[in-house]
Motif scaffolding. Structure first.
Motif, PDB file in Angstrom:
ATOM      1  N   MET A   1       0.843  -1.175   0.000  1.00  0.00           N
ATOM      2  CA  MET A   1       0.000   0.000   0.000  1.00  0.00           C
ATOM      3  C   MET A   1       0.890   1.241   0.000  1.00  0.00           C
ATOM      4  SD  MET A   1      -2.861   1.171   2.769  1.00  0.00           S
ATOM      5  CE  MET A   1      -3.498  -0.465   2.798  1.00  0.00           C
ATOM      6  N   SER A   2       0.533   2.199  -0.812  1.00  0.00           N
ATOM      7  CA  SER A   2       1.338   3.420  -0.912  1.00  0.00           C
ATOM      8  C   SER A   2       1.080   4.331   0.287  1.00  0.00           C
ATOM      9  CB  SER A   2       1.014   4.159  -2.207  1.00  0.00           C
ATOM     10  OG  SER A   2      -0.211   4.844  -2.074  1.00  0.00           O
ATOM     11  N   PRO A   3       2.070   5.164   0.629  1.00  0.00           N
ATOM     12  CA  PRO A   3       1.868   6.115   1.727  1.00  0.00           C
ATOM     13  C   PRO A   3       0.719   7.089   1.454  1.00  0.00           C
ATOM     14  CG  PRO A   3       4.193   5.989   1.143  1.00  0.00           C
ATOM     15  CD  PRO A   3       3.435   5.189   0.128  1.00  0.00           C
ATOM     16  N   ILE A   4       0.515   7.446   0.191  1.00  0.00           N
ATOM     17  CA  ILE A   4      -0.574   8.365  -0.152  1.00  0.00           C
ATOM     18  C   ILE A   4      -1.929   7.693   0.084  1.00  0.00           C
ATOM     19  CG2 ILE A   4      -1.685   9.613  -2.049  1.00  0.00           C
ATOM     20  CD1 ILE A   4       1.172  10.138  -3.115  1.00  0.00           C
ATOM     21  N   SER A   5      -2.069   6.455  -0.370  1.00  0.00           N
ATOM     22  CA  SER A   5      -3.309   5.712  -0.161  1.00  0.00           C
ATOM     23  C   SER A   5      -3.596   5.561   1.328  1.00  0.00           C
ATOM     24  CB  SER A   5      -3.197   4.335  -0.824  1.00  0.00           C
ATOM     25  OG  SER A   5      -4.329   3.560  -0.555  1.00  0.00           O
ATOM     26  N   GLU A   6      -2.586   5.248   2.092  1.00  0.00           N
ATOM     27  CA  GLU A   6      -2.745   5.102   3.542  1.00  0.00           C
ATOM     28  C   GLU A   6      -3.136   6.431   4.187  1.00  0.00           C
ATOM     29  OE1 GLU A   6      -3.054   3.227   7.157  1.00  0.00           O
ATOM     30  OE2 GLU A   6      -2.907   2.356   5.158  1.00  0.00           O
ATOM     31  N   ALA A   7      -2.573   7.525   3.711  1.00  0.00           N
ATOM     32  CA  ALA A   7      -2.902   8.845   4.262  1.00  0.00           C
ATOM     33  C   ALA A   7      -4.388   9.153   4.074  1.00  0.00           C
ATOM     34  CB  ALA A   7      -2.046   9.921   3.609  1.00  0.00           C
ATOM     35  N   TYR A   8      -4.955   8.809   2.923  1.00  0.00           N
ATOM     36  CA  TYR A   8      -6.377   9.069   2.684  1.00  0.00           C
ATOM     37  C   TYR A   8      -7.266   8.137   3.501  1.00  0.00           C
ATOM     38  CZ  TYR A   8      -5.429  12.656  -0.671  1.00  0.00           C
ATOM     39  OH  TYR A   8      -5.020  13.836  -1.248  1.00  0.00           O
ATOM     40  N   LYS A   9      -6.801   6.928   3.758  1.00  0.00           N
ATOM     41  CA  LYS A   9      -7.561   6.030   4.635  1.00  0.00           C
ATOM     42  C   LYS A   9      -7.548   6.558   6.067  1.00  0.00           C
ATOM     43  CE  LYS A   9      -7.055   1.925   1.847  1.00  0.00           C
ATOM     44  NZ  LYS A   9      -6.532   0.570   1.738  1.00  0.00           N
ATOM     45  N   ILE A  10      -6.423   7.090   6.491  1.00  0.00           N
ATOM     46  CA  ILE A  10      -6.339   7.701   7.825  1.00  0.00           C
ATOM     47  C   ILE A  10      -7.268   8.913   7.891  1.00  0.00           C
ATOM     48  CG2 ILE A  10      -4.814   8.999   9.382  1.00  0.00           C
ATOM     49  CD1 ILE A  10      -2.547   7.077   8.421  1.00  0.00           C
ATOM     50  N   LEU A  11      -7.278   9.717   6.836  1.00  0.00           N
ATOM     51  CA  LEU A  11      -8.178  10.873   6.788  1.00  0.00           C
ATOM     52  C   LEU A  11      -9.627  10.431   6.909  1.00  0.00           C
ATOM     53  CD1 LEU A  11      -8.815  13.874   6.328  1.00  0.00           C
ATOM     54  CD2 LEU A  11      -8.633  13.430   3.865  1.00  0.00           C
ATOM     55  N   ARG A  12     -10.003   9.410   6.159  1.00  0.00           N
ATOM     56  CA  ARG A  12     -11.371   8.884   6.221  1.00  0.00           C
ATOM     57  C   ARG A  12     -11.721   8.431   7.643  1.00  0.00           C
ATOM     58  NH1 ARG A  12     -11.142   3.615   3.892  1.00  0.00           N
ATOM     59  NH2 ARG A  12     -10.698   3.082   6.037  1.00  0.00           N
ATOM     60  N   THR A  13     -10.811   7.713   8.273  1.00  0.00           N
ATOM     61  CA  THR A  13     -11.045   7.237   9.644  1.00  0.00           C
ATOM     62  C   THR A  13     -11.159   8.404  10.615  1.00  0.00           C
ATOM     63  OG1 THR A  13      -9.868   5.192   9.157  1.00  0.00           O
ATOM     64  CG2 THR A  13     -10.131   5.768  11.486  1.00  0.00           C
ATOM     65  N   ASN A  14     -10.305   9.400  10.469  1.00  0.00           N
ATOM     66  CA  ASN A  14     -10.373  10.579  11.338  1.00  0.00           C
ATOM     67  C   ASN A  14     -11.696  11.317  11.181  1.00  0.00           C
ATOM     68  OD1 ASN A  14      -7.862  10.045  12.385  1.00  0.00           O
ATOM     69  ND2 ASN A  14      -6.798  11.512  11.087  1.00  0.00           N
ATOM     70  N   ILE A  15     -12.188  11.400   9.954  1.00  0.00           N
ATOM     71  CA  ILE A  15     -13.483  12.036   9.714  1.00  0.00           C
ATOM     72  C   ILE A  15     -14.589  11.248  10.414  1.00  0.00           C
ATOM     73  CG2 ILE A  15     -15.233  12.559   7.961  1.00  0.00           C
ATOM     74  CD1 ILE A  15     -12.827  13.163   6.053  1.00  0.00           C
ATOM     75  N   GLU A  16     -14.554   9.935  10.268  1.00  0.00           N
ATOM     76  CA  GLU A  16     -15.576   9.090  10.880  1.00  0.00           C
ATOM     77  C   GLU A  16     -15.611   9.245  12.396  1.00  0.00           C
ATOM     78  OE1 GLU A  16     -15.061   5.048   9.589  1.00  0.00           O
ATOM     79  OE2 GLU A  16     -15.117   5.635   7.487  1.00  0.00           O
ATOM     80  N   PHE A  17     -14.450   9.407  13.003  1.00  0.00           N
ATOM     81  CA  PHE A  17     -14.382   9.505  14.462  1.00  0.00           C
ATOM     82  C   PHE A  17     -14.348  10.946  14.961  1.00  0.00           C
ATOM     83  CE2 PHE A  17     -12.935   5.150  13.792  1.00  0.00           C
ATOM     84  CZ  PHE A  17     -13.775   4.488  14.688  1.00  0.00           C
ATOM     85  N   SER A  18     -14.493  11.912  14.057  1.00  0.00           N
ATOM     86  CA  SER A  18     -14.475  13.317  14.486  1.00  0.00           C
ATOM     87  C   SER A  18     -15.704  13.661  15.324  1.00  0.00           C
ATOM     88  CB  SER A  18     -14.360  14.260  13.290  1.00  0.00           C
ATOM     89  OG  SER A  18     -15.531  14.201  12.500  1.00  0.00           O
ATOM     90  N   ASN A  19     -16.765  12.919  15.141  1.00  0.00           N
ATOM     91  CA  ASN A  19     -17.951  13.101  15.959  1.00  0.00           C
ATOM     92  C   ASN A  19     -18.665  11.763  16.039  1.00  0.00           C
ATOM     93  OD1 ASN A  19     -20.204  13.850  17.340  1.00  0.00           O
ATOM     94  ND2 ASN A  19     -20.691  15.573  16.029  1.00  0.00           N
ATOM     95  N   VAL A  20     -18.502  11.074  17.148  1.00  0.00           N
ATOM     96  CA  VAL A  20     -19.091   9.744  17.281  1.00  0.00           C
ATOM     97  C   VAL A  20     -20.595   9.795  17.559  1.00  0.00           C
ATOM     98  CG1 VAL A  20     -16.963   8.588  17.961  1.00  0.00           C
ATOM     99  CG2 VAL A  20     -18.399   9.630  19.712  1.00  0.00           C
ATOM    100  N   ASP A  21     -21.098  10.967  17.942  1.00  0.00           N
ATOM    101  CA  ASP A  21     -22.521  11.096  18.259  1.00  0.00           C
ATOM    102  C   ASP A  21     -23.399  11.212  17.015  1.00  0.00           C
ATOM    103  OD1 ASP A  21     -21.869  11.047  20.946  1.00  0.00           O
ATOM    104  OD2 ASP A  21     -21.736  13.220  21.086  1.00  0.00           O
ATOM    105  N   GLU A  22     -22.854  11.767  15.941  1.00  0.00           N
ATOM    106  CA  GLU A  22     -23.631  11.963  14.720  1.00  0.00           C
ATOM    107  C   GLU A  22     -22.881  11.390  13.524  1.00  0.00           C
ATOM    108  OE1 GLU A  22     -24.773  16.030  14.012  1.00  0.00           O
ATOM    109  OE2 GLU A  22     -24.684  16.453  16.159  1.00  0.00           O
ATOM    110  N   LYS A  23     -23.635  10.771  12.618  1.00  0.00           N
ATOM    111  CA  LYS A  23     -23.012  10.278  11.392  1.00  0.00           C
ATOM    112  C   LYS A  23     -22.777  11.450  10.448  1.00  0.00           C
ATOM    113  CE  LYS A  23     -23.535   5.653  10.437  1.00  0.00           C
ATOM    114  NZ  LYS A  23     -23.828   4.686   9.424  1.00  0.00           N
ATOM    115  N   ILE A  24     -21.647  11.436   9.817  1.00  0.00           N
ATOM    116  CA  ILE A  24     -21.339  12.449   8.815  1.00  0.00           C
ATOM    117  C   ILE A  24     -21.628  11.844   7.449  1.00  0.00           C
ATOM    118  CG2 ILE A  24     -19.503  13.853   7.808  1.00  0.00           C
ATOM    119  CD1 ILE A  24     -18.256  14.007  10.592  1.00  0.00           C
TER     120      ILE A  24
END
Length: 132
Positions: A1-24
């Motif tokens: 897996m490329s570092p760029i691909s991993e960075a976007y997966k981390i971004l996606r995960t961070n977005i998902e957990f940025s607010n656990v009370d409401e779905k984004i």
């Protein structure tokens, strides 16, 4: 897996957990001006969401300082991500863009800073660094 691909997966995960009370469900991407990497970020983030089978609507708008469309859309979205080119955007412009989004009560969930000089010792970079 490329570092760029991993960075976007981390971004996606961070977005998902940025607010656990409401779905984004709707995320808008914008920038302060043209050619800051917003469309590239949009495409890569869309791939990261598709690979995880998450149903999220990503919206790519014109730069927030260029037209008012971004403000109108931002007010209707669950979250806004601003993409900033570190080498081309002045702090004042970034702050002005942030204020214009705050005026419409947009929910800022993050900022992506592109084109950071990785040779600088001022920042943090995850991955391999090529020696000169």
């Amino acid at each position: 897996m490329s570092p760029i691909s991993e960075a976007y997966k981390i971004l996606r995960t961070n977005i998902e957990f940025s607010n656990v009370d409401e779905k984004i469900q709707t995320i808008m991407l914008t920038s302060t001006k043209m050619a800051e990497g917003e469309s590239t970020t949009f495409a890569n983030l869309a791939v990261a969401y598709a690979q995880s089978n998450k149903k999220v609507l990503l919206i790519d708008t014109p730069p927030v300082l260029v037209v008012t469309d971004a403000q109108i859309v931002a007010a209707q979205c669950d979250g806004v991500i601003m993409v900033i080119d570190s080498g081309r955007v002045k702090n004042e412009a970034a702050l002005k863009a942030k204020v214009s989004l705050e005026l419409v009560k947009a929910r800022m969930i993050g900022v992506i800073i592109n084109n950071i000089n990785r040779n600088s010792t001022d920042g943090y970079y995850y991955g391999e660094r090529k020696e000169k």
